[in-house]
Design a protein around this motif. Sequence first.
Motif, PDB file in Angstrom:
ATOM      1  N   THR A  75     -10.780  -2.877   8.090  1.00 49.40           N
ATOM      2  CA  THR A  75     -11.526  -3.168   6.877  1.00 49.40           C
ATOM      3  C   THR A  75     -10.984  -4.418   6.186  1.00 49.40           C
ATOM      4  OG1 THR A  75     -12.306  -2.289   4.761  1.00 49.40           O
ATOM      5  CG2 THR A  75     -10.077  -1.712   5.399  1.00 49.40           C
ATOM      6  N   VAL A  76     -11.887  -5.160   5.558  1.00 50.66           N
ATOM      7  CA  VAL A  76     -11.480  -6.352   4.800  1.00 50.66           C
ATOM      8  C   VAL A  76     -11.599  -6.090   3.302  1.00 50.66           C
ATOM      9  CG1 VAL A  76     -12.081  -7.983   6.618  1.00 50.66           C
ATOM     10  CG2 VAL A  76     -13.833  -7.311   4.958  1.00 50.66           C
ATOM     11  N   ASP A  77     -12.049  -4.902   2.935  1.00 50.58           N
ATOM     12  CA  ASP A  77     -12.188  -4.520   1.530  1.00 50.58           C
ATOM     13  C   ASP A  77     -10.853  -3.935   1.054  1.00 50.58           C
ATOM     14  OD1 ASP A  77     -12.664  -2.644  -0.738  1.00 50.58           O
ATOM     15  OD2 ASP A  77     -14.731  -3.354  -0.525  1.00 50.58           O
ATOM     16  N   GLU A  78     -10.210  -4.609   0.095  1.00 49.40           N
ATOM     17  CA  GLU A  78      -8.875  -4.205  -0.335  1.00 49.40           C
ATOM     18  C   GLU A  78      -8.865  -2.813  -0.962  1.00 49.40           C
ATOM     19  OE1 GLU A  78      -5.751  -5.601   0.019  1.00 49.40           O
ATOM     20  OE2 GLU A  78      -6.865  -6.798   1.471  1.00 49.40           O
ATOM     21  N   LYS A  79      -9.879  -2.494  -1.761  1.00 43.52           N
ATOM     22  CA  LYS A  79      -9.922  -1.178  -2.393  1.00 43.52           C
ATOM     23  C   LYS A  79     -10.097  -0.079  -1.350  1.00 43.52           C
ATOM     24  CE  LYS A  79     -11.501  -2.546  -6.996  1.00 43.52           C
ATOM     25  NZ  LYS A  79     -12.557  -2.388  -8.040  1.00 43.52           N
ATOM     26  N   GLU A  80     -10.929  -0.352  -0.362  1.00 47.48           N
ATOM     27  CA  GLU A  80     -11.123   0.629   0.711  1.00 47.48           C
ATOM     28  C   GLU A  80      -9.836   0.808   1.512  1.00 47.48           C
ATOM     29  OE1 GLU A  80     -13.959   1.527   4.612  1.00 47.48           O
ATOM     30  OE2 GLU A  80     -14.084  -0.416   3.604  1.00 47.48           O
ATOM     31  N   LYS A  81      -9.159  -0.317   1.806  1.00 49.51           N
ATOM     32  CA  LYS A  81      -7.900  -0.242   2.557  1.00 49.51           C
ATOM     33  C   LYS A  81      -6.865   0.574   1.785  1.00 49.51           C
ATOM     34  CE  LYS A  81      -6.629  -4.107   4.534  1.00 49.51           C
ATOM     35  NZ  LYS A  81      -6.582  -3.940   6.009  1.00 49.51           N
ATOM     36  N   GLU A  82      -6.759   0.312   0.496  1.00 51.30           N
ATOM     37  CA  GLU A  82      -5.802   1.043  -0.341  1.00 51.30           C
ATOM     38  C   GLU A  82      -6.111   2.534  -0.350  1.00 51.30           C
ATOM     39  OE1 GLU A  82      -4.135   0.981  -4.968  1.00 51.30           O
ATOM     40  OE2 GLU A  82      -5.626  -0.487  -4.299  1.00 51.30           O
ATOM     41  N   TYR A 106       0.806  -1.228   0.000  1.00 52.78           N
ATOM     42  CA  TYR A 106       0.000   0.000   0.000  1.00 52.78           C
ATOM     43  C   TYR A 106       0.838   1.277   0.000  1.00 52.78           C
ATOM     44  CZ  TYR A 106      -3.476  -3.483   1.335  1.00 52.78           C
ATOM     45  OH  TYR A 106      -4.251  -4.604   1.387  1.00 52.78           O
ATOM     46  N   LYS A 151      -9.190   2.924  10.452  1.00 53.50           N
ATOM     47  CA  LYS A 151     -10.165   2.242   9.599  1.00 53.50           C
ATOM     48  C   LYS A 151      -9.498   1.199   8.715  1.00 53.50           C
ATOM     49  CE  LYS A 151     -13.418   6.145   9.369  1.00 53.50           C
ATOM     50  NZ  LYS A 151     -13.976   7.209   8.482  1.00 53.50           N
TER      51      LYS A 151
END
Length: 519
Positions: free
Chosen positions: A461-468, A326, A457
Amino acid sequence: MKQSTAFPHSLRWTSVLLGLAALAASGHAMAAKDAVLSIGFQPETLDPYNTNQTITTAVTKTFYEGLYKFDKDLKVQPVLATGYEVSKDGLVYTIKLRTGVKFHDGTDFNAEAVKFVLDRVLDQNNKLLRYNQFNRVAKVEAVNPATVRITLKEPFGPFINSLAHASAAMISPTALKKWGNQDIAFHPVGTGPFEFVEWKQTEAVRGKKFDGYWNKGYPKVDTITWKPVLENNTRAAMLQTGEADFAFPIPYEQAELLKKSDKLEVVASPSIITRFLSFNVLQKPYDNPKVREAIGYAVNKEALAKVAFAGYAFPAQGIVPQGVGYAVKMAPIPYDVKKAKELLAEAGYPNGFESTLWSAYNNTTSQKVIQFVQQQLAQVGIKLQVQALEVGQRAEKVDTWADPATAPVRLYYTGWSSSTGEADWALRPLFASEAWAPKLNNMSYYKNDIVDASIAKALVTVDEKEKEALYKTAQEQIRKDLPRVPLVTEQNLAAHAKRLSGVYVMPDGNINSDEIAVK
């Protein structure tokens, strides 16, 4: 701080010498296989839970192992664990343990030992520096001798990475009870390939082969010695004379000379180590972001890479180095003296100011860096007194200073590598407000609500796009605020005698010696 273990030097080595004599008497008249590793920093402790220094954990790995470890590519591999399962909600980790493993003192390694060790770091009364690496653990349970269950307070994606970090070592509960929370720092007892012999803090850390090691056939040498040698040229000379089999870091300016030796091999490898100038943003003039930005423009990072690192470095490409999960690639802050002067004038310092610059390290490369920065900032009217701190000074004046309001640090040369291989450990310890020193390494005392929220956050989070996206937001905000100016990302430059194999520098600057062997 204690200077050595409780036993005299002569007695410590008696058992080693007797063992070698016994080998000869039994007909195995082979020479002892000894390895000497020279390093550029002094370990400040042998307690892996009470250090933030990568090179210190390189030494503690001689005696300790964890449930997991990182390989040369920072991929997680099992060690004292054999596998794990995680619940659907991401809160409960059930870890299977290797059986038949003994600590150096004969204590069994089992789930109770894991619980005892982790409960120690989770007890805030112990004030261990690595508490924040594990503070999302709610409880640790020994299900049976070969199974441990760890429940988290909230989902934490990098949890197994945290267990693979060299600080997450398994310490003998018997030894912890015997030596206590403080003195265990001088009496390491683990399950690792080498058994502790002695530590003379300015001279050497020594270990001998652990005959009861669970991984049969290892270690492949009889003794190992880590020698802290602060002066670069001395470290290089020890390689050339045969006093050391391995050295890291080696002086960048001597790389070409050492390459000419038919007895040595020089290895330059990629790193995720970024060097920074950190500002105490609670204090004038560094509370002004224009001052911080001006200093970013005033330092020629290309020239710094050549002058201090002989070209084995390049201007940092962002807040988080490339190679870390990231990381957002950013253009380095350009060298622009005119722009720096304009910003200083806008900040109310048209004639500059006087300040102090400390270095977290006192090796010769770091001394070159702070002298170079001193010269660069003098061009824009900033007059610096510079000092390379010794280990004890750094601990007292920076790492353990309790009150941020009175912290004496102002401008600080330091470095960081995300030794868990992902962005959380590249950001949270340095830039989250929960990480203000002495808790972790935010000795800038920086606080930004956007950064805090994004890091928090991203962890759950488990959502890769959100984490990025969250990590991108955090890095861009930090780049605007500049509590630290990224200077360079360096290459890891090491050298070893051709008789030695199985030792290499990892991207985070740690040293792996699992396969150490000598001809």
